[in-house]
Write a protein that holds these residues in place. Structure first.
Motif, PDB file in Angstrom:
ATOM      1  N   LYS A  64       0.839  -1.195   0.000  1.00 41.40           N
ATOM      2  CA  LYS A  64       0.000   0.000   0.000  1.00 41.40           C
ATOM      3  C   LYS A  64       0.873   1.243   0.000  1.00 41.40           C
ATOM      4  CE  LYS A  64      -3.639   0.117   2.670  1.00 41.40           C
ATOM      5  NZ  LYS A  64      -4.511   0.244   3.872  1.00 41.40           N
ATOM      6  N   VAL A  65       0.462   2.242  -0.777  1.00 39.14           N
ATOM      7  CA  VAL A  65       1.140   3.545  -0.791  1.00 39.14           C
ATOM      8  C   VAL A  65       0.085   4.620  -0.573  1.00 39.14           C
ATOM      9  CG1 VAL A  65       2.628   5.125  -2.047  1.00 39.14           C
ATOM     10  CG2 VAL A  65       2.844   2.662  -2.449  1.00 39.14           C
ATOM     11  N   GLU A  66       0.242   5.393   0.497  1.00 37.68           N
ATOM     12  CA  GLU A  66      -0.704   6.462   0.803  1.00 37.68           C
ATOM     13  C   GLU A  66       0.000   7.813   0.701  1.00 37.68           C
ATOM     14  OE1 GLU A  66      -3.785   4.921   4.052  1.00 37.68           O
ATOM     15  OE2 GLU A  66      -1.715   4.650   4.689  1.00 37.68           O
ATOM     16  N   SER A  67      -0.641   8.748   0.056  1.00 38.60           N
ATOM     17  CA  SER A  67      -0.097  10.098  -0.062  1.00 38.60           C
ATOM     18  C   SER A  67      -0.546  10.945   1.131  1.00 38.60           C
ATOM     19  CB  SER A  67      -0.578  10.751  -1.361  1.00 38.60           C
ATOM     20  OG  SER A  67       0.003  10.117  -2.481  1.00 38.60           O
ATOM     21  N   GLY A  68       0.368  11.745   1.646  1.00 40.52           N
ATOM     22  CA  GLY A  68       0.012  12.573   2.790  1.00 40.52           C
ATOM     23  C   GLY A  68       1.109  13.555   3.143  1.00 40.52           C
ATOM     24  N   PHE A  69       1.143  13.938   4.412  1.00 38.76           N
ATOM     25  CA  PHE A  69       2.038  14.991   4.876  1.00 38.76           C
ATOM     26  C   PHE A  69       2.731  14.569   6.166  1.00 38.76           C
ATOM     27  CE2 PHE A  69      -2.025  16.717   3.238  1.00 38.76           C
ATOM     28  CZ  PHE A  69      -1.572  17.126   1.988  1.00 38.76           C
ATOM     29  N   SER A  70       3.986  15.005   6.312  1.00 38.22           N
ATOM     30  CA  SER A  70       4.735  14.682   7.530  1.00 38.22           C
ATOM     31  C   SER A  70       5.852  15.703   7.713  1.00 38.22           C
ATOM     32  CB  SER A  70       5.320  13.271   7.424  1.00 38.22           C
ATOM     33  OG  SER A  70       5.812  12.822   8.670  1.00 38.22           O
ATOM     34  N   GLY A  71       6.316  15.805   8.956  1.00 38.64           N
ATOM     35  CA  GLY A  71       7.477  16.632   9.249  1.00 38.64           C
ATOM     36  C   GLY A  71       7.188  18.049   9.689  1.00 38.64           C
ATOM     37  N   GLY A  72       5.917  18.417   9.796  1.00 42.38           N
ATOM     38  CA  GLY A  72       5.576  19.787  10.162  1.00 42.38           C
ATOM     39  C   GLY A  72       5.008  19.920  11.555  1.00 42.38           C
ATOM     40  N   PRO A  77      -3.261  18.817   8.560  1.00 42.07           N
ATOM     41  CA  PRO A  77      -3.283  19.922   7.592  1.00 42.07           C
ATOM     42  C   PRO A  77      -4.042  19.552   6.331  1.00 42.07           C
ATOM     43  CG  PRO A  77      -1.229  18.733   7.394  1.00 42.07           C
ATOM     44  CD  PRO A  77      -1.955  18.134   8.573  1.00 42.07           C
ATOM     45  N   THR A  78      -4.556  20.539   5.662  1.00 42.78           N
ATOM     46  CA  THR A  78      -5.170  20.328   4.353  1.00 42.78           C
ATOM     47  C   THR A  78      -4.081  20.512   3.289  1.00 42.78           C
ATOM     48  OG1 THR A  78      -5.713  22.666   4.030  1.00 42.78           O
ATOM     49  CG2 THR A  78      -7.345  21.291   5.174  1.00 42.78           C
ATOM     50  N   TYR A  79      -4.368  20.032   2.097  1.00 40.67           N
ATOM     51  CA  TYR A  79      -3.423  20.216   0.987  1.00 40.67           C
ATOM     52  C   TYR A  79      -3.180  21.704   0.735  1.00 40.67           C
ATOM     53  CZ  TYR A  79      -1.571  19.885  -3.783  1.00 40.67           C
ATOM     54  OH  TYR A  79      -0.801  20.002  -4.918  1.00 40.67           O
ATOM     55  N   LYS A  80      -4.243  22.493   0.807  1.00 40.52           N
ATOM     56  CA  LYS A  80      -4.129  23.923   0.578  1.00 40.52           C
ATOM     57  C   LYS A  80      -3.194  24.563   1.599  1.00 40.52           C
ATOM     58  CE  LYS A  80      -6.935  28.114  -0.063  1.00 40.52           C
ATOM     59  NZ  LYS A  80      -8.326  28.667  -0.087  1.00 40.52           N
ATOM     60  N   GLU A  81      -3.292  24.142   2.853  1.00 41.42           N
ATOM     61  CA  GLU A  81      -2.421  24.690   3.895  1.00 41.42           C
ATOM     62  C   GLU A  81      -0.963  24.300   3.659  1.00 41.42           C
ATOM     63  OE1 GLU A  81      -5.356  24.861   7.807  1.00 41.42           O
ATOM     64  OE2 GLU A  81      -4.425  22.967   7.245  1.00 41.42           O
ATOM     65  N   VAL A  82      -0.736  23.061   3.290  1.00 46.82           N
ATOM     66  CA  VAL A  82       0.632  22.606   3.043  1.00 46.82           C
ATOM     67  C   VAL A  82       1.248  23.357   1.865  1.00 46.82           C
ATOM     68  CG1 VAL A  82       2.057  20.634   2.364  1.00 46.82           C
ATOM     69  CG2 VAL A  82       0.259  20.344   4.078  1.00 46.82           C
ATOM     70  N   GLU A 177      -6.194  14.321   1.308  1.00 44.46           N
ATOM     71  CA  GLU A 177      -7.578  14.154   0.884  1.00 44.46           C
ATOM     72  C   GLU A 177      -7.721  12.989  -0.110  1.00 44.46           C
ATOM     73  OE1 GLU A 177      -6.964  18.587   1.816  1.00 44.46           O
ATOM     74  OE2 GLU A 177      -5.819  16.922   0.983  1.00 44.46           O
ATOM     75  N   ASP A 178      -8.896  12.414  -0.159  1.00 41.61           N
ATOM     76  CA  ASP A 178      -9.122  11.202  -0.962  1.00 41.61           C
ATOM     77  C   ASP A 178      -8.742  11.375  -2.423  1.00 41.61           C
ATOM     78  OD1 ASP A 178     -10.028   9.824   1.245  1.00 41.61           O
ATOM     79  OD2 ASP A 178     -12.162  10.030   0.758  1.00 41.61           O
ATOM     80  N   TYR A 179      -8.949  12.569  -2.982  1.00 42.37           N
ATOM     81  CA  TYR A 179      -8.689  12.725  -4.411  1.00 42.37           C
ATOM     82  C   TYR A 179      -7.204  12.657  -4.744  1.00 42.37           C
ATOM     83  CZ  TYR A 179      -7.376  17.705  -3.833  1.00 42.37           C
ATOM     84  OH  TYR A 179      -6.768  18.886  -3.473  1.00 42.37           O
ATOM     85  N   HIS A 180      -6.333  12.717  -3.726  1.00 40.79           N
ATOM     86  CA  HIS A 180      -4.898  12.577  -3.961  1.00 40.79           C
ATOM     87  C   HIS A 180      -4.460  11.116  -4.040  1.00 40.79           C
ATOM     88  CE1 HIS A 180      -3.961  16.807  -3.573  1.00 40.79           C
ATOM     89  NE2 HIS A 180      -4.598  16.870  -2.412  1.00 40.79           N
TER      90      HIS A 180
END
Length: 214
Positions: A64-72, A77-82, A177-180
């Motif tokens: 499995k590969v999930e897209s997201g955010f880390s290290g902040g 956070p939302t994509y827009k915020e990142v 978000e799911d669309y990513h």
């Protein structure tokens, strides 16, 4: 392409013996991973997570590969915020894999092949700290392997510039978000997919041609 082969030789790895809209040729993640299956997790940032996701999904042993955010510093956070570059987060992929079929060292090879680790806080036209090259290690063994192979890569002469990949302890992963998710598989006919992701993916598949999912 030469740099990819230098990198493969440097790491001394042989991976375990292992589009269009709705591209049915793209490998699919496992919907359910059996509870009794031993799995491990790796977290990488190599620029736009759509690109990294599409490449690492190709490999045998990657479940499995999930897209997201880390290290902040900003929770959930939302994509827009990142995208503002003010959260401290990087775009990353969280990889769940079967260590009996692919090792962490082999994933490091794939990670460094998937992007240019000499570009600081950017990949191509994507600019900002959210696009930094980064490895978030989950344990001491991962840290040691990441540091060791980064040094070997730097010493190899594969690149004219310093390898700037950040190596930091993993703290939290926030799924995007799911669309990513499965972006290239679901949006292969979009211009970014056709002109940015697809060329990277084709080069990646040539390097790892004997180790792709069927």
């Amino acid at each position: 392409m030469v740099k990819q082969w230098i990198l493969a030789g440097l790491l001394g790895l042989s991976l375990s013996a292992c589009a269009q809209q709705g591209d049915d040729k793209m490998p699919k993640d496992m919907n359910r991973i059996p509870r009794n299956m031993k799995t491990e997790v790796a977290t990488f940032g190599g620029g736009c997570f759509w690109c990294t996701e599409a490449q690492l999904q190709q490999l045998q042993g990657v479940l499995k590969v999930e897209s997201g955010f880390s290290g902040g510093t900003v929770p959930n956070p939302t994509y827009k915020e990142v995208c503002t570059g003010e959260t401290g987060h990087a775009e990353v992929v969280q990889v769940t894999y079967d260590p009996t079929k692919i090792t962490y060292a082999e994933l490091l090879q794939a990670f460094w092949t998937s992007h240019d680790p000499t570009e600081l806080n950017r990949q191509g036209n994507d600019v900002g700290t959210q696009y930094r090259s980064v490895i978030f290690y989950h344990n001491e063994e991962q840290r040691k392997e990441a540091e060791f192979y980064k040094q070997k890569l730097q010493e190899s002469g594969a690149y004219d510039k310093p390898v700037v990949t950040e190596i930091s302890p993993f703290k939290a992963f926030y799924k995007a978000e799911d669309y990513h998710q499965d972006y290239y598989a679901n949006n292969g006919s979009q211009p970014y997919c056709m002109f940015v992701i697809r060329p990277k993916l084709e080069k990646f598949k040539k390097v790892f041609k004997d180790h792709l999912k069927q």
